[in-house]
Design a protein around this motif. Structure first.
Motif, PDB file in Angstrom:
ATOM      1  N   LEU A 277     -51.962 -82.099 -11.379  1.00  0.00           N
ATOM      2  CA  LEU A 277     -52.734 -83.288 -11.740  1.00  0.00           C
ATOM      3  C   LEU A 277     -52.225 -84.517 -10.991  1.00  0.00           C
ATOM      4  N   ARG A 278     -50.957 -84.484 -10.641  1.00  0.00           N
ATOM      5  CA  ARG A 278     -50.398 -85.591  -9.863  1.00  0.00           C
ATOM      6  C   ARG A 278     -50.699 -85.452  -8.377  1.00  0.00           C
ATOM      7  N   GLY A 279     -51.366 -84.373  -8.025  1.00  0.00           N
ATOM      8  CA  GLY A 279     -51.827 -84.270  -6.645  1.00  0.00           C
ATOM      9  C   GLY A 279     -51.132 -83.219  -5.805  1.00  0.00           C
ATOM     10  N   GLU A 280     -50.223 -82.454  -6.365  1.00  0.00           N
ATOM     11  CA  GLU A 280     -49.574 -81.432  -5.547  1.00  0.00           C
ATOM     12  C   GLU A 280     -50.525 -80.269  -5.301  1.00  0.00           C
ATOM     13  N   ASP A 281     -50.293 -79.616  -4.193  1.00  0.00           N
ATOM     14  CA  ASP A 281     -51.166 -78.536  -3.773  1.00  0.00           C
ATOM     15  C   ASP A 281     -50.702 -77.229  -4.431  1.00  0.00           C
ATOM     16  N   PRO A 282     -51.561 -76.570  -5.181  1.00  0.00           N
ATOM     17  CA  PRO A 282     -51.125 -75.326  -5.841  1.00  0.00           C
ATOM     18  C   PRO A 282     -50.660 -74.267  -4.842  1.00  0.00           C
ATOM     19  N   SER A 283     -51.208 -74.330  -3.630  1.00  0.00           N
ATOM     20  CA  SER A 283     -50.815 -73.292  -2.669  1.00  0.00           C
ATOM     21  C   SER A 283     -49.346 -73.429  -2.274  1.00  0.00           C
ATOM     22  N   ASP A 284     -48.725 -74.569  -2.572  1.00  0.00           N
ATOM     23  CA  ASP A 284     -47.323 -74.798  -2.233  1.00  0.00           C
ATOM     24  C   ASP A 284     -46.388 -74.586  -3.418  1.00  0.00           C
ATOM     25  N   LEU A 285     -46.956 -74.307  -4.572  1.00  0.00           N
ATOM     26  CA  LEU A 285     -46.115 -74.154  -5.758  1.00  0.00           C
ATOM     27  C   LEU A 285     -45.844 -72.670  -5.992  1.00  0.00           C
ATOM     28  N   PRO A 286     -44.592 -72.265  -5.850  1.00  0.00           N
ATOM     29  CA  PRO A 286     -44.276 -70.834  -5.973  1.00  0.00           C
ATOM     30  C   PRO A 286     -44.594 -70.310  -7.378  1.00  0.00           C
ATOM     31  N   VAL A 287     -44.954 -69.048  -7.440  1.00  0.00           N
ATOM     32  CA  VAL A 287     -45.225 -68.423  -8.743  1.00  0.00           C
ATOM     33  C   VAL A 287     -43.899 -68.297  -9.484  1.00  0.00           C
ATOM     34  N   MET A 288     -43.931 -68.722 -10.754  1.00  0.00           N
ATOM     35  CA  MET A 288     -42.685 -68.715 -11.535  1.00  0.00           C
ATOM     36  C   MET A 288     -42.492 -67.352 -12.201  1.00  0.00           C
ATOM     37  N   ARG A 289     -41.225 -67.008 -12.304  1.00  0.00           N
ATOM     38  CA  ARG A 289     -40.890 -65.777 -13.029  1.00  0.00           C
ATOM     39  C   ARG A 289     -39.832 -66.114 -14.059  1.00  0.00           C
ATOM     40  N   PRO A 290     -39.862 -65.478 -15.185  1.00  0.00           N
ATOM     41  CA  PRO A 290     -38.829 -65.772 -16.187  1.00  0.00           C
ATOM     42  C   PRO A 290     -37.491 -65.209 -15.727  1.00  0.00           C
ATOM     43  N   GLU A 291     -36.394 -65.920 -16.059  1.00  0.00           N
ATOM     44  CA  GLU A 291     -35.088 -65.368 -15.718  1.00  0.00           C
ATOM     45  C   GLU A 291     -34.327 -64.991 -16.989  1.00  0.00           C
ATOM     46  N   LYS A 292     -34.906 -65.369 -18.130  1.00  0.00           N
ATOM     47  CA  LYS A 292     -34.244 -64.997 -19.391  1.00  0.00           C
ATOM     48  C   LYS A 292     -35.198 -64.124 -20.203  1.00  0.00           C
ATOM     49  N   PHE A 293     -34.648 -63.046 -20.697  1.00  0.00           N
ATOM     50  CA  PHE A 293     -35.450 -62.115 -21.519  1.00  0.00           C
ATOM     51  C   PHE A 293     -34.808 -62.028 -22.879  1.00  0.00           C
ATOM     52  N   GLU A 294     -35.663 -62.027 -23.884  1.00  0.00           N
ATOM     53  CA  GLU A 294     -35.063 -61.980 -25.225  1.00  0.00           C
ATOM     54  C   GLU A 294     -35.372 -60.643 -25.892  1.00  0.00           C
ATOM     55  N   LEU A 295     -34.338 -60.157 -26.526  1.00  0.00           N
ATOM     56  CA  LEU A 295     -34.454 -58.934 -27.313  1.00  0.00           C
ATOM     57  C   LEU A 295     -34.465 -59.365 -28.771  1.00  0.00           C
ATOM     58  N   ALA A 296     -35.615 -59.106 -29.412  1.00  0.00           N
ATOM     59  CA  ALA A 296     -35.745 -59.512 -30.810  1.00  0.00           C
ATOM     60  C   ALA A 296     -35.726 -58.271 -31.703  1.00  0.00           C
ATOM     61  N   VAL A 297     -35.064 -58.400 -32.821  1.00  0.00           N
ATOM     62  CA  VAL A 297     -34.975 -57.294 -33.781  1.00  0.00           C
ATOM     63  C   VAL A 297     -35.366 -57.827 -35.155  1.00  0.00           C
ATOM     64  N   ASN A 298     -36.224 -57.081 -35.843  1.00  0.00           N
ATOM     65  CA  ASN A 298     -36.589 -57.463 -37.205  1.00  0.00           C
ATOM     66  C   ASN A 298     -35.815 -56.579 -38.184  1.00  0.00           C
ATOM     67  N   LEU A 299     -34.811 -57.193 -38.805  1.00  0.00           N
ATOM     68  CA  LEU A 299     -33.928 -56.432 -39.694  1.00  0.00           C
ATOM     69  C   LEU A 299     -34.677 -55.873 -40.903  1.00  0.00           C
ATOM     70  N   LYS A 300     -35.654 -56.636 -41.377  1.00  0.00           N
ATOM     71  CA  LYS A 300     -36.416 -56.229 -42.553  1.00  0.00           C
ATOM     72  C   LYS A 300     -37.183 -54.945 -42.269  1.00  0.00           C
ATOM     73  N   THR A 301     -37.820 -54.918 -41.109  1.00  0.00           N
ATOM     74  CA  THR A 301     -38.566 -53.735 -40.710  1.00  0.00           C
ATOM     75  C   THR A 301     -37.619 -52.541 -40.544  1.00  0.00           C
ATOM     76  N   ALA A 302     -36.453 -52.844 -39.936  1.00  0.00           N
ATOM     77  CA  ALA A 302     -35.461 -51.774 -39.741  1.00  0.00           C
ATOM     78  C   ALA A 302     -35.052 -51.176 -41.089  1.00  0.00           C
ATOM     79  N   ARG A 303     -34.872 -52.078 -42.053  1.00  0.00           N
ATOM     80  CA  ARG A 303     -34.518 -51.596 -43.401  1.00  0.00           C
ATOM     81  C   ARG A 303     -35.641 -50.753 -43.990  1.00  0.00           C
TER      82      ARG A 303
END
Lengths: 323, 599
Positions: A277-303
């Protein structure tokens, strides 16, 4: 050298006040939000939150016009062709809608994909999209195998795995293939339970209950995300340890999830929206990738499922524990 | 004509401008040059100080960033060190795997860990993305990471861009015991971003990290890093320029704007942290000072201009007035007066000028009066008036002197009342004056009944002798006609004339404005003697006159006579004019009567 620098400095200094500060001021930006799912839309909430954090005020500096075409990509296509061109500053597409957006060439399009945007053909490379498309990918494909492995770590007796997959999702075949390969490596039978779109989710769930598997793997996708509570219920009902892509599933009763925080991803997508929106060209903006992954556990379900988490390494590896 | 044009053009050339220029130059030098000099000195000193200060700030920030990056890599190294503390033994893989998984949990930047035994064979591999592996795997003994770690305990791999976008690096650590094997971690360098993004130098300054070959590793704008190896080339240039300079260098930044930059080496990694700040911000205080100085200078220039204009105006105004005054005087407007009340030398000058003008006016009036007068005067008189100075100067020249004297006047004056005498004298003087004027002669003066006339002085004439004789004849005739009337009234008065010519000294004598024009010399005495010799109605002339007028006037020689004051006798001539009765009976009687009275 010093003198030249000094002159450079003075010259630059005198020019400085003339440089106008690029301030967009109170321009009202128009953003199209295009999605194949229906409201409520957790992705839209994440994006909105990001825009708010960047100082945009909906209705004053930005308008978000949502276009939903649940289970009907054809209807979406129609919306796209009727886009009032030149009037829309940015299109944000979520999930499968991106496939339809390829028809747009003159408006910047931001996407958030589970799969590989290069494989989908909307960008030329991750570093240099080179088109009017850019955005972020969740790396779901790379994580597909990992999810099977984590499920096995938690439930070593796993022999047969039901895989619930929305075939309407872009990149789904690749994801299935990666999962299948991982199952083979880990000595697990994979039972493929495909369905197509929200209409068939009921059928998919019924089929998943019938495969007589030891556990359930659900591909992360807008449709399964919307129906996460029902899927979790079904898994518990069938006493199936379940594995999902995002922690939202665990919040709704899923046992495990492994993947990037999608809220963070949409938050970041908002920063790209801001830059475009500020005018940058999308063709110059690299595709982002996540570098942090979360492992979620539901203890209630496990029980509920009677799984002893203490024997596995899952607990100390978990980044999010829901009790 | 051309001379006049040149003169007029030099007059119309505006002298104010040159005066203005001089004044402006002087005031400019006096007011503006010190200002500029002061500003320049202030700026250069300020620049030096500011630069030193910026250097210190950048140094501190770059050092801090470098320290934090080293802490980041040191943390990874130390964590990996835990993995290689104990030697491998059979059935150990599961425990190692747990350790490796813990490591992943501990260090978010590590994407995967490989644990190798002493032979370099992979025993455990855990990853965030890929499937974990345990048990004997591939032989990695030839991997540069293994060899580097074995040789150096710690090995930092080169920065690699995954899918040409995300920067990764491998770190390998070997245990102190060779049996402990080697741990290799793959690190996602995107996570250094937190370190770099937290650094803010001033408002807009920031720090970046580049590797040995100048490729970007960390930048506050992460998308610059994600553009991969290919597009991070411009940072090599920056690294080179900054590295070449000692201390902070002013270079062209990545956005093309000038920045002050300073680099610090991160020792273990061969990376360079470059801290930079746009010059626009870094030198804002100097720039503000420069602006202040500029405004001051501009102000000074304006004041100098105004002052110069005012001064020049004050100067050129009176000069212009004086110039106009001179011009008016030249054209004859003597009544023009210059009004300058500046209280300085100009006023003094104007005063003098006005005095001069009034004196010029008086002199002009006089000259005009003389001009007017000249129209009514005989040319000789006019000339006399005009050139009186030269004419009245004492000089020696040939003059004719005429003496006239009444005969029988003494007897007449004793016999008659004073008013009768005055009436006779008035008639006599009037007659003599009229004749003198008629013949353009000079009346030297009356002496009772005697009169002395001069011809050829001070005004010259062509034939003084002839003119003198004619005058004498006219005088004799006029006085004789008067004598006739006096005779009728019962007064026996006659008239005798003597004429002589010769050199004499003529000029004015006198004192305090009472001046008389007179002649001195033998010729005056001679004329006087001849007059005394002459009988009534007789005109006696000396030989000089006789010689000159013989052709035009009839003369009769009276023979040699002894004359008082002369050693030799002189031949004396009597003028025998046609209109002049040589011997009148009455007159002869009167003459005879008179003679004994006079002598």
């Amino acid at each position: 050298m010093k003198r030249r620098e000094f002159i450079l400095l003075i010259g630059g200094g005198l020019v400085w006040p003339a440089i106008a500060r690029a301030q967009d001021g109170a321009k009202l930006h128009r953003i199209f939000w295009v999605s194949t799912q229906s409201e409520p839309d957790p992705f839209l909430d994440g994006f909105r939150e990001g825009m708010r954090a960047l100082g945009y005020v909906e209705g004053r500096t930005v308008t978000l016009e949502t276009h939903y075409a649940p289970e009907n990509p054809q209807a979406l296509r129609k919306i796209v062709s009727e886009l009032p061109r030149g009037d829309v500053d940015l299109v944000v597409s979520s999930g499968p809608a991106t496939r339809v957006m390829t028809a747009i060439t003159d408006v910047p399009v931001l996407f958030a994909l589970s799969g590989d945007p290069v494989a989908l053909g909307v960008v030329k490379s991750l570093a240099h999209p080179g088109t009017n498309f850019t955005g972020s990918t969740f790396l779901s494909l790379e994580l597909a195998g990992k999810r099977v492995e984590l499920l096995k770590d938690l439930y070593p007796k796993l022999r047969k795995l039901a895989v619930l997959s929305n075939t309407d999702h872009p990149g789904e075949p690749l994801e299935w293939r990666a999962t299948l390969e991982s199952c083979r490596n880990l000595g697990i039978d994979a039972a493929y339970v495909p369905f197509c779109g929200a209409r068939e989710i009921e059928n998919g769930l019924m089929a998943a209950g019938k495969v007589n598997a030891d556990a359930l793997l659900v591909f992360p996708d807008a449709v399964t995300l919307v129906h996460r509570a029902r899927i979790a219920e079904l898994a518990i009902a069938h006493r199936l340890p379940s594995m999902f892509g995002w922690s939202e599933y665990c919040d709704a009763g899923g046992l495990l999830s492994y993947g990037a925080n999608q809220r963070t991803t949409y938050f970041r997508l908002a920063t790209y929206a801001d830059r475009i929106l500020r005018g940058e060209d999308p063709s110059d903006l690299p595709v982002m990738r996540p570098e942090k992954f979360e492992l979620a556990v539901n203890l209630k379900t496990a029980r509920l499922l009677g799984i002893d988490l203490d024997v596995s390494s899952i607990l100390f590896r978990a980044s999010k524990v829901i009790s | 004509m051309t001379d006049g044009a040149a003169q007029s053009s030099s007059c119309t050339m505006p002298p104010r401008r040159s005066l203005f220029c001089k004044y402006f130059a002087t005031l400019f030098v006096a007011a503006v040059v010190p200002l500029i000099l002061g500003a320049a000195i202030e700026a250069s000193f300020g620049y030096r100080d500011q630069r030193r200060q910026i250097s210190a700030v950048l140094q501190a920030d770059a050092r801090a960033a470098s320290d934090r990056i080293e802490a980041f890599t040191d943390g990874i190294r130390d964590q990996l060190g835990w993995m290689v503390q104990l030697p491998w033994s059979a059935g150990d893989d599961a425990q190692h795997k747990i350790d490796a998984l813990r490591l992943l949990q501990q260090v978010p930047a590590i994407v995967s860990v490989s644990l190798l035994d002493e032979t370099g064979t992979e025993r455990v591999f855990v990853s965030r993305l890929l499937l974990n592996r345990t048990g004997r795997g591939i032989d990695m003994s030839t991997d540069p990471a293994v060899q580097g770690a074995r040789g150096n305990k710690v090995w930092y791999g080169p920065v690699q861009y995954q899918r040409d976008s995300e920067p990764y690096m491998r770190v390998a650590v070997a245990g102190s015991l060779p049996a402990a094997g080697v741990a290799i971690a793959e690190v996602n360098l995107k996570l250094i971003w937190d370190v770099i993004a937290a650094i803010r130098i001033g408002e807009t300054g920031y720090a970046i990290v580049v590797d040995d070959s100048g490729h970007l590793i960390a930048h506050p704008d992460i998308s610059r890093v994600l553009r991969g190896r290919a597009s991070s080339g411009s940072f090599g240039r920056i690294k080179h320029l900054v590295g070449a300079a000692s201390g902070a260098a002013v270079i062209t930044g990545e956005r093309g704007n000038p920045v002050v930059a300073l680099s610090v080496q991160a020792a273990d990694l061969g990376w360079t942290v470059i801290a930079m700040q746009p010059t626009s911000e870094a030198f804002a205080s100097i720039r503000a000072a420069l602006w202040r100085s500029s405004i001051l200078i501009a102000f000074g220039v304006l004041i100098a201009l105004a002052l110069a204009y005012w001064r020049a105006h004050r100067m050129s105004g009176p000069i212009k007035q004086l110039e106009e005054g001179v011009e008016r005087i030249r054209t004859g407007q003597f009544e023009h007066r210059i009004k300058i009340f500046s209280g300085d030398e100009f006023q003094q000058l104007a005063l003098r000028f006005n005095e001069m003008a009034s004196e010029l006016a008086i002199s002009q009036q006089k000259s005009a009066r003389i001009e007017r007068l000249k129209q009514f005067l005989p040319s000789q008189v006019a000339e006399l008036v005009e050139h009186s100075h030269e004419l009245l100067e004492a000089q020696r020249r040939e003059v004719a002197v005429i003496f006239g004297d009444l005969r029988g006047f003494t007897a007449f004056s004793t016999r008659n009342e004073p008013d009768v005498i005055m009436a006779v004298m008035r008639d006599y003087y009037a007659a003599v004056g009229a004749v003198t004027t008629r013949h353009e002669a000079t009346l030297i003066g009356f002496d009772g009944d005697g009169v002395m006339l001069l011809v050829n002085a001070p005004v010259t004439c062509e034939q003084p002798a002839t003119q003198a004789v004619r005058l004498a004849i006219d005088l004799q005739m006029t006085v004789q006609s008067l004598a006739g009337r006096w005779c009728d009234a019962g007064h026996a008065i006659g008239f005798g004339v003597g004429v002589a010519m010769g050199p004499a000294t003529v000029g004015t004598v006198g004192y305090n404005g009472r001046l008389d024009y007179t002649a001195m010399g033998a010729v005056v005495n001679l004329a006087s003697r001849l007059c005394n010799l002459a009988k009534d109605a007789q005109i006696l002339a000396d030989p000089t006159i006789a010689g000159k007028v013989r052709d035009s006037v009839p003369l009769a020689s009276l023979g040699q006579r002894n004359i008082k004051g002369y050693d030799q006798a002189l031949e004396v001539f009597a003028v025998a004019s046609a209109g002049l009765p040589l011997k009148l009976p009455g007159s002869a009687q009167r003459g005879r009567e008179k003679e004994p009275q006079d002598h």
